[in-house]
Design an enzyme around this catalytic site. Sequence first.
Site, PDB file in Angstrom:
ATOM      1  N   HIS A 161       0.838  -1.223   0.000  1.00  0.00           N
ATOM      2  CA  HIS A 161       0.000   0.000   0.000  1.00  0.00           C
ATOM      3  C   HIS A 161       0.863   1.261   0.000  1.00  0.00           C
ATOM      4  CE1 HIS A 161      -3.267  -2.742   1.296  1.00  0.00           C
ATOM      5  NE2 HIS A 161      -2.315  -3.261   2.066  1.00  0.00           N
ATOM      6  N   SER A 282      16.056  20.980 -16.543  1.00  0.00           N
ATOM      7  CA  SER A 282      14.877  21.791 -16.828  1.00  0.00           C
ATOM      8  C   SER A 282      15.332  23.048 -17.554  1.00  0.00           C
ATOM      9  CB  SER A 282      14.194  22.149 -15.506  1.00  0.00           C
ATOM     10  OG  SER A 282      13.494  23.373 -15.626  1.00  0.00           O
ATOM     11  N   LYS A 288      17.092  21.456 -11.236  1.00  0.00           N
ATOM     12  CA  LYS A 288      16.401  20.204 -11.541  1.00  0.00           C
ATOM     13  C   LYS A 288      17.267  19.158 -12.232  1.00  0.00           C
ATOM     14  CE  LYS A 288      12.516  19.219 -11.305  1.00  0.00           C
ATOM     15  NZ  LYS A 288      11.355  19.692 -12.055  1.00  0.00           N
ATOM     16  N   GLU A 295      10.273   8.082 -16.991  1.00  0.00           N
ATOM     17  CA  GLU A 295       8.976   8.716 -17.281  1.00  0.00           C
ATOM     18  C   GLU A 295       8.528   8.410 -18.705  1.00  0.00           C
ATOM     19  OE1 GLU A 295       8.507  12.724 -14.756  1.00  0.00           O
ATOM     20  OE2 GLU A 295      10.285  12.681 -16.010  1.00  0.00           O
TER      21      GLU A 295
END
Length: 464
Positions: A161, A282, A288, A295
């Site tokens: 979970h 970024s 970043k 992804e």
Amino acid sequence: MNKERETSGWSQRFELALHPAIARFNASISFDIELIEYDLTGSVAHAKMLARTGIISAEEGEQLVAGLERIRTEYRQGTFQPGVEAEDVHFAVERRLTEIVGDVGKKLHTARSRNDQVGTDTRLYLRDRIHQIRQQLRQFQQVLLDLAEVNVETIIPGYTHLQRAQPVSLAHHLLAYLQMAQRDWERLGDVYRRTNISPLGCGALAGTTFPIDRHYSAELLGFADVYANSLDGVSDRDFAIEFLAAASLIMVHLSRLSEEIIFWVSEEFGFAKLKDSCATGSSIMPQKKNPDVPELVRGKSGRVFGHLQALLVLMKGLPLAYNKDLQEDKEALFDAVKTVQACLEAMTILLKEGLEFRSERLAQAVESDFSNATDVADYLAAKGVPFREAYNLVGKVVKTCLAANKLLKDLSLEEWQQLHPAIEADIYEAIAPRQVVAARNSYGGTGFGQVRQALEAARQKIRD
Ligand code: ARG
């Protein structure tokens, strides 16, 4: 007679030229050119079969084969680039062949239809790609194995979970993905068996009047068998759907791993770092470092699932036998193949050299939670306290600890003995993360002994 009609692949029954937009709409050459090498190989086998059975002469057979091989060379050299006027790769090859060898080129299509031809090409294509993908799965497994080998004793929090559950060996976690890839590898082996059947010689739908030898052409092409029913042979795409289902599961597995990597490299988890070679920045936020690779893999899974759905829907309403709808199978199949191959390659590189586990953060993570609570219950149960009773006692002590902002390891022996007199000083050892992991030595569990055996078994398996 209209000029365009004269050069098209169909019979003289047509009088008017095809509308240029309809010609473009109908044409598949822009994507089925991908099949050209397989079309040539299939045609060579067909030509040899025609010669062997005496349907054409031996000399004609040789001329056809030589012409087809020349087209292969031209294609590889970049000098054969058929356009929309060719309609599809099959017409393109036949037309070029006739330019090269003259009228004998027009004999190639004896006892064959584009329907059995395209089915043959697609199977030959997919066979090759299945081989390549299985090899890529092996490389992916090897990298997981290498990473697992050096991380047997690296302990990470295990979750259910997405809540801290019980600590596990990082190797155990990685080997879970190796097992998924093993099933993928085996599944593709099954798909291969049903892909490796020849429809060549099924003709348009009903077979042919010529004394062909389907087994001979199948043998030349390395097919293990031939379709037993011509209607089924020209219209079956089960193998493509099975492949897309297997490809979808590969993507599910890669996507789950991606999701975990994305968590792991986040500041919140901080379990791993991305190396510069596999991370992106970024355009606006200079601090970043983004996990674009996992992804993209996670994102690309959607298109493979979509292709599976597309083919199921494509097939469900088709009456026997060939229908032009079937031309739509190719882009789905080709894109799924390319996507799976690209994702496997990227994830293999990412695991091999793009990810660095942060052992200090992992050690700290497993020291600072209640994921050893089950072990206290197990400790008591081993001393004869019924498990459910032990479970309830530990629940109480966790509650007290939470209120006092303490961990289980912070309790004094006195406090432990208040909980249950059977608890002795060895409780501290029993709840230390290393011992918590080591003790789960049941078959398939995360105990270090088990993990070492699992590593050995995996090493053997992927050698096959
Ligand atoms: N380009 C076609 C396809 O991909 C080849 C088969 C055409 N057959 C036909 N009967 N029109 O399916």
